[in-house]
Design an enzyme around this catalytic site. Structure first.
Site, PDB file in Angstrom:
ATOM      1  N   TRP A   3     123.087   9.884  -7.503  1.00  0.00           N
ATOM      2  CA  TRP A   3     121.492   9.641  -7.269  1.00  0.00           C
ATOM      3  C   TRP A   3     121.268   8.691  -8.725  1.00  0.00           C
ATOM      4  O   TRP A   3     121.173   9.491  -9.666  1.00  0.00           O
ATOM      5  CB  TRP A   3     120.882  10.971  -7.212  1.00  0.00           C
ATOM      6  N   HIS A  60      83.036  15.209  -4.884  1.00  0.00           N
ATOM      7  CA  HIS A  60      83.332  14.776  -6.370  1.00  0.00           C
ATOM      8  C   HIS A  60      84.276  13.818  -6.296  1.00  0.00           C
ATOM      9  O   HIS A  60      84.858  13.453  -7.465  1.00  0.00           O
ATOM     10  CB  HIS A  60      83.838  16.008  -6.959  1.00  0.00           C
ATOM     11  N   LYS A  99     104.709  17.361   2.234  1.00  0.00           N
ATOM     12  CA  LYS A  99     105.767  17.173   3.322  1.00  0.00           C
ATOM     13  C   LYS A  99     105.598  15.874   3.906  1.00  0.00           C
ATOM     14  O   LYS A  99     106.479  15.335   4.203  1.00  0.00           O
ATOM     15  CB  LYS A  99     105.436  18.376   4.352  1.00  0.00           C
ATOM     16  N   GLU A 156     106.684  12.859   1.685  1.00  0.00           N
ATOM     17  CA  GLU A 156     108.039  12.706   1.419  1.00  0.00           C
ATOM     18  C   GLU A 156     108.831  12.356   2.525  1.00  0.00           C
ATOM     19  O   GLU A 156     110.053  11.688   2.101  1.00  0.00           O
ATOM     20  CB  GLU A 156     108.523  13.911   0.534  1.00  0.00           C
ATOM     21  N   ARG A 216     121.990  17.226  -1.482  1.00  0.00           N
ATOM     22  CA  ARG A 216     121.433  17.236  -2.631  1.00  0.00           C
ATOM     23  C   ARG A 216     120.625  15.713  -2.953  1.00  0.00           C
ATOM     24  O   ARG A 216     119.950  15.655  -3.697  1.00  0.00           O
ATOM     25  CB  ARG A 216     122.353  17.238  -3.806  1.00  0.00           C
ATOM     26  N   LYS A 248     117.846  16.960  -3.550  1.00  0.00           N
ATOM     27  CA  LYS A 248     117.316  18.425  -3.062  1.00  0.00           C
ATOM     28  C   LYS A 248     117.439  19.104  -4.327  1.00  0.00           C
ATOM     29  O   LYS A 248     116.445  20.177  -4.521  1.00  0.00           O
ATOM     30  CB  LYS A 248     118.471  19.164  -2.140  1.00  0.00           C
ATOM     31  N   CYS A 262     123.005  14.118  -8.220  1.00  0.00           N
ATOM     32  CA  CYS A 262     124.520  13.964  -7.949  1.00  0.00           C
ATOM     33  C   CYS A 262     125.379  15.101  -7.759  1.00  0.00           C
ATOM     34  O   CYS A 262     124.856  16.250  -7.997  1.00  0.00           O
ATOM     35  CB  CYS A 262     125.094  13.334  -9.262  1.00  0.00           C
ATOM     36  N   GLU A 278     100.681  21.096  -0.021  1.00  0.00           N
ATOM     37  CA  GLU A 278     102.011  21.137   0.632  1.00  0.00           C
ATOM     38  C   GLU A 278     102.091  20.261   1.961  1.00  0.00           C
ATOM     39  O   GLU A 278     103.318  19.715   2.267  1.00  0.00           O
ATOM     40  CB  GLU A 278     102.276  22.756   1.002  1.00  0.00           C
ATOM     41  N   ASN A 293     127.343  14.144 -13.441  1.00  0.00           N
ATOM     42  CA  ASN A 293     125.900  14.371 -13.111  1.00  0.00           C
ATOM     43  C   ASN A 293     125.021  14.574 -14.305  1.00  0.00           C
ATOM     44  O   ASN A 293     125.468  15.551 -15.122  1.00  0.00           O
ATOM     45  CB  ASN A 293     125.845  15.651 -12.179  1.00  0.00           C
ATOM     46  N   GLY A 294     123.850  14.279 -14.282  1.00  0.00           N
ATOM     47  CA  GLY A 294     122.908  14.418 -15.293  1.00  0.00           C
ATOM     48  C   GLY A 294     122.583  13.183 -16.058  1.00  0.00           C
ATOM     49  O   GLY A 294     122.805  12.177 -15.535  1.00  0.00           O
TER      50      GLY A 294
HETATM   51  C1  F6R Z   1     109.522  19.330  -1.391  1.00  0.00           C
HETATM   52  C2  F6R Z   1     110.758  20.002  -2.065  1.00  0.00           C
HETATM   53  C3  F6R Z   1     110.377  19.841  -3.616  1.00  0.00           C
HETATM   54  C4  F6R Z   1     111.023  21.190  -4.258  1.00  0.00           C
HETATM   55  C5  F6R Z   1     111.163  20.940  -5.841  1.00  0.00           C
HETATM   56  C6  F6R Z   1     111.640  22.205  -6.585  1.00  0.00           C
HETATM   57  O1  F6R Z   1     109.767  19.575   0.002  1.00  0.00           O
HETATM   58  O2  F6R Z   1     111.470  20.492  -1.738  1.00  0.00           O
HETATM   59  O3  F6R Z   1     109.302  19.673  -4.233  1.00  0.00           O
HETATM   60  O4  F6R Z   1     110.482  22.256  -3.891  1.00  0.00           O
HETATM   61  O5  F6R Z   1     111.806  19.909  -6.017  1.00  0.00           O
HETATM   62  O6  F6R Z   1     112.890  22.582  -6.288  1.00  0.00           O
HETATM   63  P1  F6R Z   1     113.465  24.078  -6.375  1.00  0.00           P
HETATM   64  O7  F6R Z   1     112.886  24.953  -5.561  1.00  0.00           O
HETATM   65  O8  F6R Z   1     115.017  24.029  -5.940  1.00  0.00           O
HETATM   66  O9  F6R Z   1     113.361  24.347  -7.754  1.00  0.00           O
END
Ligand code: F6R
Length: 608
Positions: free
Chosen positions: A74, A503, A484, A487, A27, A603, A2, A480, A98-99
């Site tokens: 959010w 396995h 990517k 998501e 965010r 974010k 949020c 990773e 927020n929270g």
């Molecule tokens: C994936 C992504 C998330 C963040 C994770 C940690 O592309 O961006 O997996 O890496 O939410 O966020 P931070 O780095 O802000 O602690």
């Protein structure tokens, strides 16, 4: 997560609130709303979905007033719809939050028993209900706010506007970030400095347990018992950055292409490009003296930490304990004071990572923060800050922050190796030379692979499942790659250590599941090729990401082979990150998803 903005000024605020909310879009959110106060009447407009829905509503039904609050939500408690969107109104009390209010259901029961009628499914509504109840009982606004803050538990940042006071806004923080912005004759609250950048760069960050009261002429900060507290004013750097896509279609694309430049910037903080040596800046952690390193982070940041583990163990012979923060914080890991801990976070605000930091701090460990936002809570609570200097990352899917985290961790592992005597001066020079050559190689690679990635993405978009494999540092990179892809394209993808194939995951191999193999021609190459053979033998389609030597050495048929230049082992994870990022990006673009703000994702994850 949020986003919150609030303005008390001398000109109409509705448009400015929406503009500030736009700067918080990165965010992640699924509904939005604003409320203003004009001639003793509070009014609000709220809309599900993106901000243009709210803008449309406001153009049909504008809001007047020079004081107002805004929110991007959010969803946590209650589905994303207009009713659950903030601000919430109860009897002249408006709240954005927020929270999470953890004791909301007990409070809700208690308030309901006292006659309160709840109209939303949110935890936030209890905040408005409590303040309204205390006001009914005769408390003034400030006392009602403090009484509410003493009732709620959880992690929250919130702002309250009162219909009976057009000259004041009140806010509180316990967990998610909240900043006070100081203007001329006007004052602000914002979830971060980026939101407030067009209005002011003079910021004071609230800390947990702060309640702030702003008027047009200034701010007063008190604790929840009402005692005054002082918070330093800072000049935020966020103002300097234009949050703009440039000539790219999406922030994610821009951020992928920015990597050579931002990595140079990040590296120059740690190494001298001329002498190919480490800079002698005091790191705050003496790697020569620590017995081990604990690393924790979430998501992509965790995966960079996992690659860091390979480096610290290999170059510095330093044992590393690493886990995702949501597990680390509850595992009751035996730690000792002679260990150091590193927390990796782009935002510096991730709730689980912050909780691990506090756990390690209580255990007496030295704390280092590998962060992008140097003013963040994680940075502020650390003994040593290792900035990654990637600039604002707006795309929800992390790209440039990942490779900058890696560049910083690689530099730190060399520093640790020197401090522990496992690397000598010549090793240092050679490894640093490899790092300093990396931005140039990344630029070449980005130009080289762009057309191939675009056409491969079309093919990849036809599949429902994808498997990524790698060994050594290519194993976290495989995870990773899968992260990517899933998501932003919503294609199901998994990353595995190539040696684990037989396995379990090998049972899934058929022509409907492409296998993306990340294999530079390194120490593990032959073994990875034998795993590729197992895939090929079962009719699996292979997308082979390798280098020139690797392409020459393998004769296996593939769906596609992406050939990168031969690069030194230490920089391979950063260079090989580029095709996996571009492949995910183009696949998502081709599929028409919301690349910069994928569904359900935020974010900055400031709740547990
Ligand atoms: C994936 C992504 C998330 C963040 C994770 C940690 O592309 O961006 O997996 O890496 O939410 O966020 P931070 O780095 O802000 O602690």
């Amino acid at each position: 997560m949020c986003g919150i903005v609030a303005i008390i000024g001398n000109q109409p605020v509705a448009g400015r609130l929406v503009d500030a909310l736009k700067r918080l879009e990165y965010r992640g959110y699924d509904s939005a709303g604003i409320a203003t106060l004009y001639e003793s009447v509070m009014e609000r407009r709220r809309a599900k979905g993106k901000l243009f829905n709210l803008e449309k509503l406001l153009s049909d039904e504008p809001l007047a007033g020079t004081i107002g609050i805004g929110h991007t939500r959010w969803a946590t408690h209650g589905i994303p719809n207009e009713t659950n969107a903030h601000p919430h109104f109860i009897e002249g009390v408006a709240v954005v939050h927020n929270g999470i209010i953890e004791n909301f259901s007990e409070l809700r029961d208690e308030l309901t028993a006292g006659g309160a009628v709840f109209t939303t499914q949110t935890d936030t509504e209890v905040v408005a209900q409590l303040v309204a109840r205390y006001k009914r009982q005769g408390l003034d606004n400030r006392a009602a706010m403090l009484a509410m803050l003493n009732d709620v538990t959880g992690a929250y940042a919130l702002v309250v506007m009162f219909a009976d006071d057009p000259d004041t806004l009140m806010a509180a923080r316990f967990g998610p970030p909240l900043a006070v912005g100081f203007g001329r004759g006007e004052m602000f609250f914002g979830s971060d400095a980026i939101a407030l950048a067009p209005f002011t760069n003079e910021i004071a960050y609230l800390v947990d347990g702060d309640c702030a009261i702003i008027h047009r002429g200034g701010a007063e900060i008190i604790d929840f018992a009402g005692n005054p507290v002082e918070r330093p004013h800072q000049i935020s750097q966020a103002t300097a950055f234009v949050v703009d896509k440039g000539n790219h279609r999406h922030f994610m694309e821009k951020e992928i292409y920015e990597q050579p430049e931002v990595i140079s910037h990040a590296l120059s903080h740690y190494v001298d490009f001329q002498t190919h040596t480490l800079r002698a800046n005091d790191t705050g952690i003496d790697f020569g003296k620590v017995s081990g390193l604990a690393i924790s982070a979430c998501g992509t940041a965790y995966l960079s930490g996992l690659i860091g583990k390979y480096w610290f163990e290999r170059y510095a012979r330093l044992p590393v304990e690493i886990d995702v923060a949501s597990e680390f914080r509850y595992r009751e890991i035996p730690l000792s004071k002679d260990q150091a801990a590193l927390f990796i976070s782009q935002s510096g605000e991730t709730a689980d990572t912050l909780a691990c930091l506090r756990y390690c701090r209580d255990e007496g460990l030295k704390i280092g923060a590998v962060v992008n936002v140097s003013e963040s809570t994680i940075a502020r609570e650390s003994d040593a800050i290792f900035p990654i200097l990637a600039g604002p990352e707006i795309g929800v899917a992390s790209t440039k922050a990942f490779t900058c985290q890696l560049a910083v961790l690689a530099s730190l592992s060399i520093r640790a190796g020197r401090a522990r005597g496992t690397l000598d001066g010549a090793d240092e020079k050679q490894l640093v030379r490899h790092l300093t050559g990396m931005p140039r190689i990344m630029s070449q690679v980005l130009n080289l692979i762009q057309p191939q990635m675009e056409s491969l993405a079309r093919d990849l978009s036809k599949f429902k499942d994808v498997l990524y494999l790698g060994r050594g540092t290519s194993y976290p990179l495989a995870m990773e790659g899968a992260l990517k892809l899933k998501e932003i394209s919503y294609i199901h993808a998994e990353g595995y250590a190539a040696g684990e194939l037989k396995h379990g995951p090998i049972a899934l191999i058929d022509e409907n599941m492409p296998v993306i193999v990340i294999a530079p021609h390194d120490r593990f190459f032959e073994k990875t090729v034998s795993n590729m053979q197992e895939v090929a033998a079962r009719g699996g389609r292979i997308i082979f990401i390798t280098d020139e030597k690797g392409a020459a050495a393998s004769k296996l048929p593939t769906m596609a082979t992406i050939v990168l230049p031969d690069v030194p082992e230490i920089i391979a994870p950063m260079v090989f990150a580029l095709p996996i990022q571009l492949l995910a990006y183009h696949t998502a673009v081709f599929m028409g998803t919301d690349v910069d703000q994928p569904r359900n994702l935020a974010k900055s994850v400031t709740v547990e």
